[in-house]
Design an enzyme around this catalytic site. Structure first.
Site, PDB file in Angstrom:
ATOM      1  NE  ARG A  37      -4.070  -1.967   1.935  1.00  0.00           N
ATOM      2  CZ  ARG A  37      -4.836  -2.498   2.862  1.00  0.00           C
ATOM      3  NH1 ARG A  37      -4.570  -2.288   4.147  1.00  0.00           N
ATOM      4  NH2 ARG A  37      -5.883  -3.226   2.534  1.00  0.00           N
ATOM      5  CE  LYS A 213     -21.715 -16.201   7.003  1.00  0.00           C
ATOM      6  NZ  LYS A 213     -22.255 -15.301   8.018  1.00  0.00           N
ATOM      7  N   GLY A 367      -8.448  -7.577  -1.002  1.00  0.00           N
ATOM      8  CA  GLY A 367      -8.675  -8.569   0.042  1.00  0.00           C
ATOM      9  C   GLY A 367      -8.056  -9.910  -0.278  1.00  0.00           C
ATOM     10  N   GLY A 390     -12.970  -3.792   0.312  1.00  0.00           N
ATOM     11  CA  GLY A 390     -14.319  -3.265   0.532  1.00  0.00           C
ATOM     12  C   GLY A 390     -14.716  -2.277  -0.552  1.00  0.00           C
TER      13      GLY A 390
HETATM   14  P1  AMP Z   1     -14.665 -13.906   1.659  1.00  0.00           P
HETATM   15  O1  AMP Z   1     -14.085 -13.051   2.743  1.00  0.00           O
HETATM   16  O2  AMP Z   1     -16.127 -14.124   1.742  1.00  0.00           O
HETATM   17  O3  AMP Z   1     -14.200 -13.464   0.273  1.00  0.00           O
HETATM   18  O4  AMP Z   1     -14.044 -15.356   1.905  1.00  0.00           O
HETATM   19  C1  AMP Z   1     -12.693 -15.644   1.706  1.00  0.00           C
HETATM   20  C2  AMP Z   1     -12.375 -16.917   2.401  1.00  0.00           C
HETATM   21  O5  AMP Z   1     -13.191 -17.949   1.891  1.00  0.00           O
HETATM   22  C3  AMP Z   1     -10.946 -17.359   2.217  1.00  0.00           C
HETATM   23  O6  AMP Z   1     -10.264 -17.253   3.434  1.00  0.00           O
HETATM   24  C4  AMP Z   1     -11.075 -18.828   1.788  1.00  0.00           C
HETATM   25  O7  AMP Z   1     -10.220 -19.686   2.507  1.00  0.00           O
HETATM   26  C5  AMP Z   1     -12.507 -19.153   2.119  1.00  0.00           C
HETATM   27  N1  AMP Z   1     -13.030 -20.237   1.288  1.00  0.00           N
HETATM   28  C6  AMP Z   1     -12.923 -20.398  -0.026  1.00  0.00           C
HETATM   29  N2  AMP Z   1     -13.488 -21.569  -0.412  1.00  0.00           N
HETATM   30  C7  AMP Z   1     -13.947 -22.165   0.702  1.00  0.00           C
HETATM   31  C8  AMP Z   1     -14.603 -23.403   0.958  1.00  0.00           C
HETATM   32  N3  AMP Z   1     -14.904 -24.247  -0.025  1.00  0.00           N
HETATM   33  N4  AMP Z   1     -14.951 -23.674   2.242  1.00  0.00           N
HETATM   34  C9  AMP Z   1     -14.653 -22.828   3.227  1.00  0.00           C
HETATM   35  N5  AMP Z   1     -14.026 -21.651   3.043  1.00  0.00           N
HETATM   36  C10 AMP Z   1     -13.673 -21.323   1.801  1.00  0.00           C
END
Ligand code: AMP
Length: 411
Positions: A37, A213, A367, A390
């Site tokens: 950054r 999610k 991220g 974000g």
């Molecule tokens: P997010 O912050 O929603 O973008 O989620 C990112 C995180 O999702 C990363 O740390 C990944 O390790 C996790 N992730 C990706 N695929 C999976 C999966 N199949 N099951 C659980 N976590 C996951």
């Protein structure tokens, strides 16, 4: 972008207040662990110096606690210990090593010490203010703090893409009290890439979505369905889609409230004629660890006690095929648990494809996705890796970002 640019400002002997995103990961001793950054803002910093400006830099760092809100002495001591680690000194030291010259750090963001330091600045000097969030007025977007910050300078520059989605005193409030508020080079570059995706992409345009999610990403999925030709969904969120179609997913991540959303997304994709691709196989594990036993499972074959942690080999080929036919790709969210090597294959395969293909414009949301391409050593092969997780999500959601909207319109 119809906003004033750093190029439009007359900078000689001008006091320039620039918001940067120096919220960097730190080592245990406070030194900078990852300077991406800081490097991102160097172009603007060096330009302002070369033009003979007096550069006042401000940034937030970490999550300071509001000491005034501590409920007892013990909590006050805990908050103070937390905040003591969040001073900007190591960041100022890192910047000084990079740019040389006169880089001074003050212990506040407003007040007599800061005013005296600003008054003593020569052309080309840099003054680093203290962590903006140590002042509770920052996140409250307090007008008094905004006015006091504005009184330090003649012009304002925003080069903190990672913070422009926040309406805080240093990102939005301050702009109300300074006539000329311009975008720095990093912010301009970020906006230009996202603007192209939103308004004028070379088609076919594909989006790759992953991460944990569905519910977190519903607005972005909804907006992307209005824009893209192809939507590829992997990562943890894909299991909610599989479940919504009636497939067994074993112990894979399930976002219960996201089930209805997933059905609505599939219906909207069909209605809009968007090609929606979901995994057809998965790498499942009997434990969330590097030492887990793994097996490749076809759709619907993940057993109880097993969880899908990556897309499978057939899915990798399916996704690569769709992405290789695209001209523009925007990517937010890893396709598996890329932090653990046995489950990094899917994310790495799609990253490698984008790295090899100079003819595809690839925009990586910040991220975790940015962390993944850095980990694989392919970040410099992407067209653009965003510095704001974000902020880039909110751009893709089609939202107006307060730290951008409030900059001065071009005449
Ligand atoms: P997010 O912050 O929603 O973008 O989620 C990112 C995180 O999702 C990363 O740390 C990944 O390790 C996790 N992730 C990706 N695929 C999976 C999966 N199949 N099951 C659980 N976590 C996951």
């Amino acid at each position: 972008m119809n906003k004033l640019s750093l190029n439009d400002l007359s900078l000689k002997s001008t006091r320039v207040l620039m918001r940067v995103d120096f919220n960097v990961p730190q080592n245990a001793d406070g030194t900078v662990a990852d300077d991406t950054r800081i490097l991102g803002a160097l172009k603007s910093i060096e330009y302002i110096r070369e033009q003979g400006g007096k550069l006042i830099l401000m940034s937030h760092l970490g999550r300071p606690k509001n000491v005034a809100k501590a409920k007892d002495d013990a909590e006050r001591a805990e908050f103070e210990a937390n905040n003591a680690k969040l001073h900007m000194d190591p960041i100022a030291d890192n910047l000084r090593e990079k740019v040389g010259g006169n880089v001074t750090k003050v212990n506040d963001i407003i007040g007599p010490e800061v005013e005296a330091a600003v008054a003593a600045m020569e052309d080309g000097d840099i003054l680093v203010l203290e962590n903006t969030r140590l002042n509770p007025g920052e996140t409250a977007n307090d007008p008094e703090l905004s006015k006091a910050l504005a009184s330090l300078a003649d012009v304002y520059v925003s080069d903190a893409f990672g913070a422009v989605h926040r309406a805080h005193a240093s990102t939005q409030g301050v702009t109300e009290y300074i006539d000329q508020c311009a975008a720095g080079f990093l912010v301009e570059k970020e906006i230009a890439y996202f603007d192209t995706i939103l308004n004028n992409p070379e088609r076919p345009l594909a989006a790759i979505l992953g991460g944990a999610k569905v519910s977190d990403k519903i607005t972005v999925i909804d907006n992307l369905l209005e824009l893209v030709d192809t939507l590829v969904i992997g990562g943890g969120m894909a299991y909610t889609f599989m479940k919504a179609q009636g497939y067994e997913i074993g112990d894979s991540l399930l976002d219960e409230p996201g089930l209805e959303t997933a059905k609505a997304v599939m219906a909207k994709a069909a209605e809009k004629g968007v090609q929606l691709l979901l995994p057809v196989d998965n790498t499942a594990a009997d434990d969330f660890s590097v030492d887990a036993n793994t097996q490749v499972c076809k759709l619907g074959e993940i057993q109880p006690g097993w969880e899908g942690l990556d897309i499978g080999p057939e899915t990798i080929e399916l996704f690569k095929d769709a992405i290789s036919k695209s001209k523009t790709v925007v990517w937010n969210g890893p396709l598996g648990v890329f932090e653990l090597e046995p489950f990094a294959k899917g994310t790495r395969a799609l990253g490698d494809l984008l790295a090899e293909r100079d003819d595809i414009t690839s925009v990586i949301g910040g991220g975790d996705t940015a962390a993944a391409v850095v980990k694989f050593g392919i970040a410099d092969k992407m067209s653009h890796v965003s510095t704001g997780g974000g902020a880039s999500l909110e751009m893709l959601e089609g939202k107006a970002l307060p730290g951008i909207v409030s900059l001065t319109d071009k005449a």
